[in-house]
Design a protein around this motif. Structure first.
Motif, short mmCIF file in Angstrom:
data_model
loop_
_atom_site.label_atom_id
_atom_site.label_comp_id
_atom_site.label_asym_id
_atom_site.label_seq_id
_atom_site.Cartn_x
_atom_site.Cartn_y
_atom_site.Cartn_z
N PHE A 112 0.84 -1.20 0.00
CA PHE A 112 0.00 0.00 0.00
C PHE A 112 0.88 1.25 0.00
CE2 PHE A 112 -2.46 3.39 1.81
CZ PHE A 112 -3.80 3.14 1.52
N HIS A 115 2.72 1.69 -3.31
CA HIS A 115 1.85 2.12 -4.39
C HIS A 115 1.47 3.59 -4.23
CE1 HIS A 115 -1.89 1.36 -7.08
NE2 HIS A 115 -0.83 1.71 -7.79
N ASP A 146 4.30 5.67 -5.23
CA ASP A 146 4.40 5.69 -6.70
C ASP A 146 3.39 6.66 -7.30
OD1 ASP A 146 6.46 3.91 -6.86
OD2 ASP A 146 5.19 2.16 -7.23
N LEU A 147 2.29 6.86 -6.58
CA LEU A 147 1.30 7.82 -7.07
C LEU A 147 1.57 9.22 -6.53
CD1 LEU A 147 -1.79 5.46 -6.87
CD2 LEU A 147 -0.99 6.61 -8.94
N ASP A 197 -11.00 10.32 0.37
CA ASP A 197 -11.24 10.90 -0.95
C ASP A 197 -10.68 12.32 -1.03
OD1 ASP A 197 -12.52 8.53 -1.10
OD2 ASP A 197 -14.47 9.31 -1.70
N LEU A 251 -4.48 14.90 -6.44
CA LEU A 251 -4.77 15.16 -7.85
C LEU A 251 -4.56 16.63 -8.18
CD1 LEU A 251 -5.85 14.43 -10.63
CD2 LEU A 251 -8.18 14.54 -9.71
N LEU A 264 0.18 9.67 -13.66
CA LEU A 264 -0.33 9.79 -12.28
C LEU A 264 -1.69 10.46 -12.27
CD1 LEU A 264 2.56 10.73 -9.88
CD2 LEU A 264 1.91 8.56 -10.89
N GLU A 283 -4.43 8.12 -13.26
CA GLU A 283 -4.78 7.14 -12.22
C GLU A 283 -5.54 7.80 -11.08
OE1 GLU A 283 -4.89 4.15 -12.62
OE2 GLU A 283 -3.53 3.95 -14.30
N LEU A 284 -5.06 8.98 -10.68
CA LEU A 284 -5.73 9.66 -9.58
C LEU A 284 -7.16 10.03 -9.96
CD1 LEU A 284 -2.73 11.83 -8.40
CD2 LEU A 284 -3.86 10.07 -7.05
N MET A 316 -9.32 6.99 -9.76
CA MET A 316 -9.62 6.66 -8.37
C MET A 316 -10.75 7.51 -7.81
SD MET A 316 -5.87 6.22 -6.60
CE MET A 316 -6.51 7.07 -5.19
N VAL A 362 -10.72 4.42 -3.60
CA VAL A 362 -9.41 5.04 -3.40
C VAL A 362 -8.53 4.09 -2.59
CG1 VAL A 362 -8.21 6.92 -2.24
CG2 VAL A 362 -10.24 7.41 -3.62
N ILE A 363 -9.05 3.67 -1.46
CA ILE A 363 -8.29 2.77 -0.58
C ILE A 363 -8.01 1.44 -1.29
CG2 ILE A 363 -8.40 1.50 1.60
CD1 ILE A 363 -8.09 4.43 2.11
N VAL A 383 -7.78 0.78 -4.55
CA VAL A 383 -6.77 0.89 -5.62
C VAL A 383 -5.38 1.10 -5.02
CG1 VAL A 383 -5.98 2.27 -7.57
CG2 VAL A 383 -8.40 1.74 -7.33
N LEU A 384 -5.30 1.88 -3.97
CA LEU A 384 -3.98 2.10 -3.35
C LEU A 384 -3.38 0.78 -2.87
CD1 LEU A 384 -4.50 5.44 -1.42
CD2 LEU A 384 -3.05 5.02 -3.41
N GLY A 385 -4.22 -0.12 -2.47
CA GLY A 385 -3.73 -1.41 -2.00
C GLY A 385 -3.39 -2.39 -3.10
N ASP A 386 -3.69 -2.05 -4.33
CA ASP A 386 -3.55 -3.05 -5.40
C ASP A 386 -3.31 -2.39 -6.76
OD1 ASP A 386 -3.63 -5.17 -7.08
OD2 ASP A 386 -5.68 -5.79 -6.60
N HIS A 387 -2.07 -2.34 -7.15
CA HIS A 387 -1.71 -1.69 -8.41
C HIS A 387 -2.33 -2.39 -9.62
CE1 HIS A 387 0.51 0.15 -11.62
NE2 HIS A 387 1.11 -0.97 -11.92
N CYS A 431 -4.93 -0.62 -11.43
CA CYS A 431 -4.60 0.58 -12.20
C CYS A 431 -4.67 0.30 -13.70
CB CYS A 431 -3.19 1.06 -11.85
SG CYS A 431 -3.12 1.92 -10.26
N HIS A 480 2.23 3.19 -14.04
CA HIS A 480 2.73 4.52 -13.68
C HIS A 480 3.92 4.41 -12.79
CE1 HIS A 480 1.21 3.66 -9.74
NE2 HIS A 480 0.19 3.10 -10.34
N ARG A 481 4.43 3.23 -12.58
CA ARG A 481 5.39 3.06 -11.49
C ARG A 481 6.71 3.76 -11.74
NH1 ARG A 481 4.62 -3.02 -10.36
NH2 ARG A 481 4.36 -2.80 -12.61
#
Ligand SMILES: [Zn+2]
Ligand SMILES: [Zn+2]
Ligand SMILES: [Zn+2]
Ligand SMILES: [Zn+2]
Lengths: 146, 146
Positions: free
Chosen positions: A50, A53, A56-57, A82, A89, B102, B105-106, B109, B123-124, B126-130, B133, B137-138
């Motif tokens: 988490f 990632h 990375d964002l 949010d 963003l 970025l 992706e944002l 989200m 949001v939470i 996606v942050l936990g799981d790339h 995405c 974007h890494r």
DNA sequence: CTTGAAGCTATAGTTGCTAGAGACATTAAG
DNA sequence: CTTAATGTCTCTAGCAACTATAGCTTCAAG
């Protein structure tokens, strides 16, 4: 249970970085083996993924700290999370705007230089005088960070 | 002759920053008044404006140091200066590319979140799981800087 | 002549790590 | 079983590019 090296490999995070995250309280103190080495289970692994990632964002560690503590309270409203994401963003958008202006100015500079002596170099000339720029690219209150 | 405060005001640079530039050798040691206060003339002012403008365009202090020493040799070829500018342009372009990803992706989200509980927050999640995405974007070797 | 702003030096803090030193732990080969 | 090679441990210092603080001195206005 994973050693710190395996965890780092799995999550794509360098070992000293993991120790740093623990030191600043972003990761909880790890369990230790008989020989005092850190050991990690699945929860730690997910938490680190988490963090990685979110980094990375472009989220700051402070924002990530908040997001993590929110994610530990699944029943609460996600409005705060949010809001953090929307702020990030907005931050990214403002950096994009600035970088776009910078790119235009840099392109102008390098294109306009005919490639002679320093005395006639458009790059040096423009750097010395913002009024030769086409846009107002100047650093507002926005931090350069990230 | 200007005091450090007036110079800072004129150039849009904070006073401690000017002293810092002197300390790291980016500005020469300033003349001093009878009471040991720094005094600046037009040359120092121009040099500081150059630094400020280059900083605004995202050049590092190291690059600026090189550009300044090039600009002190007007007879030489400007190839080196142009190379520094082109490198900076490339840097800006790579940051732009990353920030654009970025931003996408944002946006995804925040748009996808329906605004309920944390447990269901996109949001939470996606942050936990790339793998949720849309883009990769890494963080490459490119530094996050600026 | 007094007072408040502006200047001085020196040191420490910021963000997010990264690199080193020197000691202990673990693992694989011989 | 022993050694050698990694891996890990703690602690400290360093990176960019400033910014902030403390405790002093100097200057300029009234
Ligand atoms: Zn040129
Ligand atoms: Zn400009
Ligand atoms: Zn949400
Ligand atoms: Zn992702």
């Amino acid at each position: 249970m994973l050693t710190i090296g395996k965890l780092g490999e799995a999550a794509g995070v360098k070992v000293p970085t993991i120790r740093y995250y623990e030191q600043i309280g972003l990761l909880p103190e790890a369990e230790r083996s008989a020989g005092n080495q850190r050991l990690y289970g699945r929860k730690a692994m997910e938490r680190l993924a988490f963090i990685r990632h979110a980094r990375d964002l472009g989220f700051t560690l402070e924002a990530i700290r908040d997001l993590l503590s929110l994610s530990d309270r699944p029943d609460q409203s996600c409005a705060a999370a949010d809001a953090i994401a929307r702020a990030q963003l907005a931050e990214v958008e403002s950096r994009l705007a600035r970088l776009t202006a910078l790119k235009a100015e840099l392109e102008r500079m390098v294109v306009q230089c005919a490639g002679g002596k320093i005395a006639d170099c458009r790059v040096i000339e423009v750097l010395g005088d913002h009024s030769l720029c086409a846009t107002d690219h100047r650093h507002p209150e926005t931090e350069l960070a990230q």
